[in-house]
Design an enzyme around this catalytic site. Structure first.
Site: not given
Ligand SMILES: *Cc1c(COP(=O)(O)O)cnc(C)c1O
Length: 388
Positions: A174, A102, A50, A199
């Site tokens: 982000d 998001y 952890r 992603k």
């Molecule tokens: C998918 C996404 C998130 C959240 O990520 P998860 O891996 O689904 O928890 C946050 N910001 C953006 C821009 C995203 O596309």
């Protein structure tokens, strides 16, 4: 050995041939939850997964190098990464976030605000007056998302970061939609870079994960401590898979964005389509900023069907190469309907304010042949006309 400098070398080879045990070329996967104390009161370099794990640390090191940060914390999801940064906020702090961020981030910020954990102001960061008004309230954190989801609005990170810093705020970007292959926010003045590694970084739609990269060492330590305390750190196997996906980040995203550019131009010419949102198009209002701050326009785009929700239904039922699914950034092409899928939890009123209408579709462009993708879209657009 000289340290690799070029980001694509880091992506392909960071940690390769570093195994001290058996000379494995590919870095081993350490699934162990716990590690031996070599002696009484003598911990080894690792104690408990952890807190720290070699497979996760290698992914974190690779991400930190790619983003040009002092270090990174790998989390169990992108939302855990967003929440890790929000964990630094106190009760009297204000977070300024984009009004079209998001959907999951919007929900998390709203719910934490409702619990009284900090205050939140959603603003259109492309609106100078609105941004100045928000900064006048001395936020502790300004969250930026560019290009935004799903409308692909582009804001100038360098300008917003400089203004936010002058107002005493930390800046988090982000960077999920572009990845460090195409945009490096720390070089533009950000303190934190947030990723959903689910992603583009992993890129194969088989891991949910996240990361926060920080520009300063003290911030890296604060984030690592908090991640250790709350237990939001990512699993070793997920880290292993994500690093494996990351090896091909550059060629993947470069090929995917070439497909996306061709598709955006195709869609712009179709009578059933009333608007195409892709920063690579000259018609896109953020084209000039994107050209300056990005190394490419990415492989995400959205478009508006003139026929509204009926046209959407015909379209998504007719696609065969594209798959109707949430998420993005994988090698396969996906289509999503933000109003009923990714942004459903935002509520109709907030969607309207953010400009996300019922006729909007979002595409994540994959690695398939451009000709197959375009003929699939042609078929789906024709299906709209047939249904009328
Ligand atoms: C998918 C996404 C998130 C959240 O990520 P998860 O891996 O689904 O928890 C946050 N910001 C953006 C821009 C995203 O596309």
């Amino acid at each position: 050995m000289a340290e690799p400098r070029e980001p694509r070398t880091v992506a392909a080879a960071n940690g390769i041939a570093g195994d001290q045990g058996f000379g494995a070329v590919n870095p081993p996967l350490y699934l162990s939850s716990t590690f031996v104390f070599p002696g009484f009161e003598r911990p080894g370099s690792y104690e408990y997964t952890r807190a720290a794990n070699p497979s996760r640390d290698l992914l974190a090191d690779t991400l930190a190098r790619l983003e040009g940060g002092a270090g990174a914390v790998v989390t169990a999801s992108g939302m855990a990464a967003v929440d890790l940064v929000l964990g630094l906020m106190g009760r009297d702090d204000l977070v300024v976030a984009p009004h079209d961020c998001y959907g999951g981030t919007y929900r998390l910020l709203s719910l934490r605000r409702d619990k009284g954990q900090f205050d939140v102001l959603f603003v259109d960061q492309g609106d100078e007056a609105a941004l100045f008004a928000a900064l006048a309230r001395k936020p502790a954190l300004v969250l930026i998302e560019t290009p935004s989801n799903p409308l692909m609005r582009v804001v100038d990170i360098r300008t917003i970061a400089a203004r936010a810093r002058r107002a005493g705020a930390k800046v988090a970007v982000d960077n999920t939609f572009l990845s460090p292959a195409l945009q490096r926010p720390i070089a533009l003045g950000a303190d934190f870079v947030i990723h959903s590694t689910t992603k583009y970084l992993n890129g194969h739609s088989d891991v949910v994960g996240g990361a926060v990269i920080a520009a300063d060492k003290a911030d890296v330590e604060a984030l690592s401590d908090w991640a250790k305390i709350t237990g939001v750190t990512g699993a070793p196997f997920d880290s292993y898979l994500t690093l494996r996906g990351l090896r091909t980040l550059f060629p993947r995203i470069e090929h995917q964005q070439a497909n996306a550019a061709a598709i955006a131009e195709f869609l712009e010419r179709q009578p059933q389509v009333s608007a195409v949102h892709y920063p690579g198009l000259k018609s896109h209002p953020g084209h000039a900023i994107a050209s300056a701050q990005q190394a490419g326009f990415g492989a995400m785009l959205s478009f508006q069907l003139a026929g509204g929700v009926d046209a959407v239904r015909s379209f998504v039922e007719a696609v065969r190469v594209f798959t109707l699914a949430e998420s993005l950034g994988g090698v396969e092409s996906l289509v999503a309907h933000p109003a009923t899928m990714t942004h459903a939890s935002m509520g109709a009123e907030a969607r309207l304010a953010a400009g996300i209408s019922d006729g909007l579709l979002r595409l994540s462009i994959g690695l398939e042949a451009e000709t197959d993708l375009i003929s699939d879209l042609e078929t789906a657009l024709t299906a709209i006309d047939k249904a009328r």
